[in-house]
Design a protein around this motif. Structure first.
Motif, PDB file in Angstrom:
ATOM      1  N   VAL A 142      26.645   7.481   9.763  1.00  0.00           N
ATOM      2  CA  VAL A 142      26.125   6.229  10.326  1.00  0.00           C
ATOM      3  C   VAL A 142      24.745   6.000   9.723  1.00  0.00           C
ATOM      4  O   VAL A 142      23.872   6.879   9.768  1.00  0.00           O
ATOM      5  N   ALA A 143      24.568   4.824   9.134  1.00  0.00           N
ATOM      6  CA  ALA A 143      23.285   4.456   8.537  1.00  0.00           C
ATOM      7  C   ALA A 143      22.642   3.356   9.375  1.00  0.00           C
ATOM      8  O   ALA A 143      23.323   2.598  10.069  1.00  0.00           O
ATOM      9  N   ALA A 144      21.318   3.285   9.308  1.00  0.00           N
ATOM     10  CA  ALA A 144      20.569   2.277  10.061  1.00  0.00           C
ATOM     11  C   ALA A 144      19.510   1.653   9.164  1.00  0.00           C
ATOM     12  O   ALA A 144      19.120   2.219   8.136  1.00  0.00           O
ATOM     13  N   THR A 145      19.036   0.490   9.567  1.00  0.00           N
ATOM     14  CA  THR A 145      17.945  -0.164   8.846  1.00  0.00           C
ATOM     15  C   THR A 145      16.671   0.659   9.039  1.00  0.00           C
ATOM     16  O   THR A 145      16.540   1.395  10.025  1.00  0.00           O
ATOM     17  N   PRO A 146      15.716   0.564   8.103  1.00  0.00           N
ATOM     18  CA  PRO A 146      14.511   1.391   8.185  1.00  0.00           C
ATOM     19  C   PRO A 146      13.721   1.201   9.475  1.00  0.00           C
ATOM     20  O   PRO A 146      13.064   2.138   9.947  1.00  0.00           O
ATOM     21  N   ASP A 147      13.787   0.005  10.054  1.00  0.00           N
ATOM     22  CA  ASP A 147      12.995  -0.270  11.253  1.00  0.00           C
ATOM     23  C   ASP A 147      13.700   0.129  12.558  1.00  0.00           C
ATOM     24  O   ASP A 147      13.128   0.016  13.633  1.00  0.00           O
ATOM     25  N   PHE A 148      14.947   0.584  12.456  1.00  0.00           N
ATOM     26  CA  PHE A 148      15.683   0.919  13.670  1.00  0.00           C
ATOM     27  C   PHE A 148      15.236   2.290  14.179  1.00  0.00           C
ATOM     28  O   PHE A 148      15.301   3.289  13.459  1.00  0.00           O
TER      29      PHE A 148
ATOM     30  N   VAL B  87      28.497  -2.401  12.006  1.00  0.00           N
ATOM     31  CA  VAL B  87      29.539  -2.690  11.019  1.00  0.00           C
ATOM     32  C   VAL B  87      30.394  -1.438  10.855  1.00  0.00           C
ATOM     33  O   VAL B  87      29.873  -0.326  10.726  1.00  0.00           O
ATOM     34  N   ALA B  88      31.720  -1.616  10.875  1.00  0.00           N
ATOM     35  CA  ALA B  88      32.634  -0.485  10.719  1.00  0.00           C
ATOM     36  C   ALA B  88      33.906  -0.950  10.038  1.00  0.00           C
ATOM     37  O   ALA B  88      34.202  -2.149   9.986  1.00  0.00           O
ATOM     38  N   GLY B  89      34.665   0.013   9.503  1.00  0.00           N
ATOM     39  CA  GLY B  89      35.922  -0.305   8.830  1.00  0.00           C
ATOM     40  C   GLY B  89      36.982  -0.778   9.810  1.00  0.00           C
ATOM     41  O   GLY B  89      37.005  -0.383  10.979  1.00  0.00           O
TER      42      GLY B  89
ATOM     43  N   THR C 232      35.954   4.673  11.706  1.00  0.00           N
ATOM     44  CA  THR C 232      35.757   3.939  12.955  1.00  0.00           C
ATOM     45  C   THR C 232      36.286   4.742  14.141  1.00  0.00           C
ATOM     46  O   THR C 232      35.679   4.748  15.223  1.00  0.00           O
ATOM     47  N   SER C 233      37.405   5.442  13.939  1.00  0.00           N
ATOM     48  CA  SER C 233      37.969   6.272  15.007  1.00  0.00           C
ATOM     49  C   SER C 233      36.991   7.351  15.444  1.00  0.00           C
ATOM     50  O   SER C 233      36.790   7.585  16.635  1.00  0.00           O
TER      51      SER C 233
ATOM     52  N   LEU D  76      23.182  -1.330  12.060  1.00  0.00           N
ATOM     53  CA  LEU D  76      23.871  -0.048  11.913  1.00  0.00           C
ATOM     54  C   LEU D  76      25.203  -0.246  11.211  1.00  0.00           C
ATOM     55  O   LEU D  76      25.825  -1.308  11.321  1.00  0.00           O
ATOM     56  N   ALA D  77      25.653   0.801  10.506  1.00  0.00           N
ATOM     57  CA  ALA D  77      26.947   0.741   9.833  1.00  0.00           C
ATOM     58  C   ALA D  77      27.565   2.127   9.781  1.00  0.00           C
ATOM     59  O   ALA D  77      26.864   3.133   9.597  1.00  0.00           O
ATOM     60  N   VAL D  78      28.868   2.176   9.975  1.00  0.00           N
ATOM     61  CA  VAL D  78      29.635   3.422   9.846  1.00  0.00           C
ATOM     62  C   VAL D  78      30.256   3.411   8.455  1.00  0.00           C
ATOM     63  O   VAL D  78      30.975   2.477   8.098  1.00  0.00           O
TER      64      VAL D  78
END
Length: 325
Positions: free
Chosen positions: A116-122, A136-138, A145-146, A184-186
């Motif tokens: 899981v990635a996040a923006t620098p300010d998160f 955001v996820a597949g 996502t599971s 955020l994104a998976v």
């Protein structure tokens, strides 16, 4: 003159024998089809085995087929149009639970290769910081996502209400994330290192959180030709040993397999997965790795119960492969 004639004739016979025994080696290699779910950086051990000629050393001429999905790859094995398939072992377990005579014979990916990635300010300290966030996820069904949804549930959160999941086509997750649609994104690789290169940060790593995890395997029917199966597992074992001892050349092979990607992104992704033990150390699928993967699928409702390790994870080809010199 007769002596010379005999010598010339003998030389011709010898030459023809040399040619006839040398040329057929490639021709004698048995052609087998291996259907992969996707062209994926996760399957790098398979590409290394192809690139370094390990399958040919074992007497096989491998036809690589890209199916487009795990179920399509597995269907190729079930129908007999392919001898082997590469994808998550959960799909094989589901087919097995419905009566299909299939099992896994070889480890390919031994870590839960999701981040899981996040923006620098998160600001991220605990999972509770994700409440109310768009992620955001597949597009389901997919393991990334599971696993994320399971992580939320395990920590008392509801995936359908505590976070706003923006599901997109698998592989396209970096686009909306970098476009500012979510903080955020998976992600799988190389998507992870694509966003890291743009300044995003990694906040959750599933490989470290789960440890050994049977993420991708080679599937075959239980009545597969045992010589072919042994040759495949041997080649994969040689590939894994090569990767461990030759990381730079392994990166070069990956860059060749993914020519449209930035070579630096490919290198970062491969080195990350090697460092986090996503690629296995051998073709052996341990009981711990198998049970962790199956329990995840049971928790998600994809399986009612796991198949027996002793019956489902075939050891017949693994032990000789591990003994290779």
């Amino acid at each position: 003159m007769r002596s010379i004639g005999r010598l010339v004739g003998a030389a011709t016979v010898v030459a023809s024998l040399v040619i006839s025994t040398a040329v057929p080696t490639a021709a004698m290699a048995k052609q087998v089809k291996i259907s992969q779910a996707f062209q994926s950086m996760l399957y790098l051990p398979f590409y290394v085995a192809l690139d370094k000629g390990f399958f040919k050393q074992q007497g096989l001429d491998v036809d690589k087929e890209t199916a487009g999905s795990p179920t399509t790859a597995l269907s190729a094995v079930l129908s007999g149009s392919a001898a082997f398939s590469i994808h998550g072992p959960e799909w094989t377990a589901i087919a097995n639970s419905k009566g299909a005579d299939v099992a896994i014979i070889c480890n390919v990916v031994n870590g839960a290769a999701v981040w899981v990635a996040a923006t620098p300010d998160f600001k991220y300290d605990t999972l509770q910081d994700l409440k109310g966030q768009k992620v955001v996820a597949g597009l389901m069904p997919t393991t990334s996502t599971s696993l994320f949804m399971k992580l939320l549930k395990d920590n008392g959160m509801k995936p359908d209400s505590d976070v706003d999941l923006l599901q997109v086509q698998i592989g396209s997750e970096p686009g909306p994330f970098l476009g500012g649609q979510a903080k955020l994104a998976v992600l799988y690789e190389p998507g992870l290192d694509q966003v890291v290169a743009k300044g995003m940060k990694v906040v959750i790593g599933f490989p470290k959180a789960y440890g050994p995890y049977a993420f991708s395997s080679i599937t075959a029917r239980k009545n597969v030709d045992p010589k072919d199966a042994q040759a495949v597992v041997n080649a994969m074992e040689l590939a894994l040993r090569f990767m461990k001892n030759n990381p730079d050349e392994t990166v070069a092979i990956a860059q060749k397999e993914f020519p449209t990607l930035d070579p630096k992104i490919v290198e970062a992704a491969v080195r990350r997965m090697m460092a986090e033990n996503v690629y296995p150390s051998s073709v052996q699928t341990t009981q711990q790795a198998f049970e962790t993967a199956m329990q995840t699928q049971i928790a998600l409702g994809n399986l009612k119960q796991a198949p027996k390790y002793e019956d489902f994870v075939v050891q017949d080809y693994v032990k000789p492969a591990l003994a290779l010199k």
